[in-house]
Design a protein around this motif. Sequence first.
Motif, PDB file in Angstrom:
ATOM      1  N   LYS A 188       2.225   1.837  -3.471  1.00 25.04           N
ATOM      2  CA  LYS A 188       1.234   2.395  -4.390  1.00 25.04           C
ATOM      3  C   LYS A 188       0.973   3.873  -4.112  1.00 25.04           C
ATOM      4  CE  LYS A 188      -1.379  -1.880  -4.945  1.00 25.04           C
ATOM      5  NZ  LYS A 188      -2.648  -2.539  -4.627  1.00 25.04           N
ATOM      6  N   PHE A 189       1.183   4.272  -2.871  1.00 21.93           N
ATOM      7  CA  PHE A 189       0.817   5.620  -2.458  1.00 21.93           C
ATOM      8  C   PHE A 189       1.745   6.680  -3.029  1.00 21.93           C
ATOM      9  CE2 PHE A 189       0.858   9.074   0.730  1.00 21.93           C
ATOM     10  CZ  PHE A 189      -0.439   9.494   0.562  1.00 21.93           C
ATOM     11  N   LYS A 190       3.052   6.426  -3.020  1.00 20.38           N
ATOM     12  CA  LYS A 190       3.985   7.445  -3.453  1.00 20.38           C
ATOM     13  C   LYS A 190       5.144   6.798  -4.201  1.00 20.38           C
ATOM     14  CE  LYS A 190       6.102  11.606  -1.676  1.00 20.38           C
ATOM     15  NZ  LYS A 190       6.464  12.363  -0.506  1.00 20.38           N
ATOM     16  N   ASN A 191       5.573   7.414  -5.277  1.00 21.66           N
ATOM     17  CA  ASN A 191       6.634   6.863  -6.113  1.00 21.66           C
ATOM     18  C   ASN A 191       7.945   6.717  -5.334  1.00 21.66           C
ATOM     19  OD1 ASN A 191       7.468   5.838  -8.597  1.00 21.66           O
ATOM     20  ND2 ASN A 191       8.463   7.776  -9.089  1.00 21.66           N
ATOM     21  N   GLU A 192       8.234   7.660  -4.452  1.00 23.26           N
ATOM     22  CA  GLU A 192       9.469   7.597  -3.667  1.00 23.26           C
ATOM     23  C   GLU A 192       9.479   6.372  -2.756  1.00 23.26           C
ATOM     24  OE1 GLU A 192      11.669  10.501  -0.556  1.00 23.26           O
ATOM     25  OE2 GLU A 192      10.923  11.418  -2.394  1.00 23.26           O
ATOM     26  N   ASN A 193       8.329   6.024  -2.191  1.00 22.25           N
ATOM     27  CA  ASN A 193       8.233   4.818  -1.362  1.00 22.25           C
ATOM     28  C   ASN A 193       8.514   3.577  -2.203  1.00 22.25           C
ATOM     29  OD1 ASN A 193       7.482   6.434   0.772  1.00 22.25           O
ATOM     30  ND2 ASN A 193       5.306   6.016   0.542  1.00 22.25           N
ATOM     31  N   LYS A 194       7.994   3.570  -3.414  1.00 27.10           N
ATOM     32  CA  LYS A 194       8.202   2.445  -4.315  1.00 27.10           C
ATOM     33  C   LYS A 194       9.681   2.312  -4.674  1.00 27.10           C
ATOM     34  CE  LYS A 194       6.195   0.876  -8.670  1.00 27.10           C
ATOM     35  NZ  LYS A 194       5.222   1.293  -9.683  1.00 27.10           N
ATOM     36  N   GLU A 195      10.339   3.434  -4.915  1.00 27.95           N
ATOM     37  CA  GLU A 195      11.765   3.409  -5.230  1.00 27.95           C
ATOM     38  C   GLU A 195      12.576   2.906  -4.042  1.00 27.95           C
ATOM     39  OE1 GLU A 195      12.698   7.356  -6.469  1.00 27.95           O
ATOM     40  OE2 GLU A 195      11.895   7.071  -8.477  1.00 27.95           O
ATOM     41  N   ARG A 236      18.341  11.761  -3.816  1.00 30.21           N
ATOM     42  CA  ARG A 236      17.336  10.741  -3.525  1.00 30.21           C
ATOM     43  C   ARG A 236      17.990   9.364  -3.407  1.00 30.21           C
ATOM     44  NH1 ARG A 236      13.762  11.770  -7.569  1.00 30.21           N
ATOM     45  NH2 ARG A 236      14.488  10.051  -8.840  1.00 30.21           N
ATOM     46  N   ARG A 240       0.836  -1.206   0.000  1.00 31.24           N
ATOM     47  CA  ARG A 240       0.000   0.000   0.000  1.00 31.24           C
ATOM     48  C   ARG A 240       0.870   1.256   0.000  1.00 31.24           C
ATOM     49  NH1 ARG A 240      -4.802   1.064   4.271  1.00 31.24           N
ATOM     50  NH2 ARG A 240      -5.595   2.912   3.261  1.00 31.24           N
ATOM     51  N   LEU A 241       1.954   1.224   0.773  1.00 28.48           N
ATOM     52  CA  LEU A 241       2.888   2.346   0.763  1.00 28.48           C
ATOM     53  C   LEU A 241       3.513   2.533  -0.617  1.00 28.48           C
ATOM     54  CD1 LEU A 241       4.840   2.059   4.139  1.00 28.48           C
ATOM     55  CD2 LEU A 241       3.549   4.022   3.327  1.00 28.48           C
TER      56      LEU A 241
END
Length: 166
Positions: A30-37, A88, A27-28
């Motif tokens: 999906k929420f934000k691209n930075e979390n996915k990275e 980043r 879920r995290l």
Amino acid sequence: MNNVSLSRIRHEIRERRHEELVDYCLRLAKFKNENKELLSYLLFEAHDEKGYRAEVRDEMELMFDEVNVSSVYFAKKSIRKILRHAARHIKYSGSKQTEVEILISFCKGMRNLPLPFHENKVLINLYDRQLHNIKKAMSQMNEDLQYDYQSDFNTVKQPLSKISFD
């Protein structure tokens, strides 16, 4: 909604089941691209820090090749974008060695641009700030690693204001 302290979050995470934690992570992501990275780094790249550094340096080289040097204004925008990209990736790693290597690579890329740096105080200050960040990160590393990176640092240590491509 109030933010809860990190210690309380840590406590709650320890009490959750494995399946719930997997759902939270997805879920995290999906929420934000930075979390996915960050999750991608942790899952696929963290075990090979050396390869990760090389990959980030290669990406930065490609980005520096695409900098529009027709105008200092456009070059500044591109350089800031590259620096955000580097910062980043440094943040994801958290390693001082990675920070030093990526920032030295950034400074080398910036030095290779055919721009009149002596005319632009913003670019000079941006470069000097990265030199300061490199010095600071190197001071927190052990002496052997400091020695290894000192020669690379010396190549980029000369101020940008002395470089001119007229």
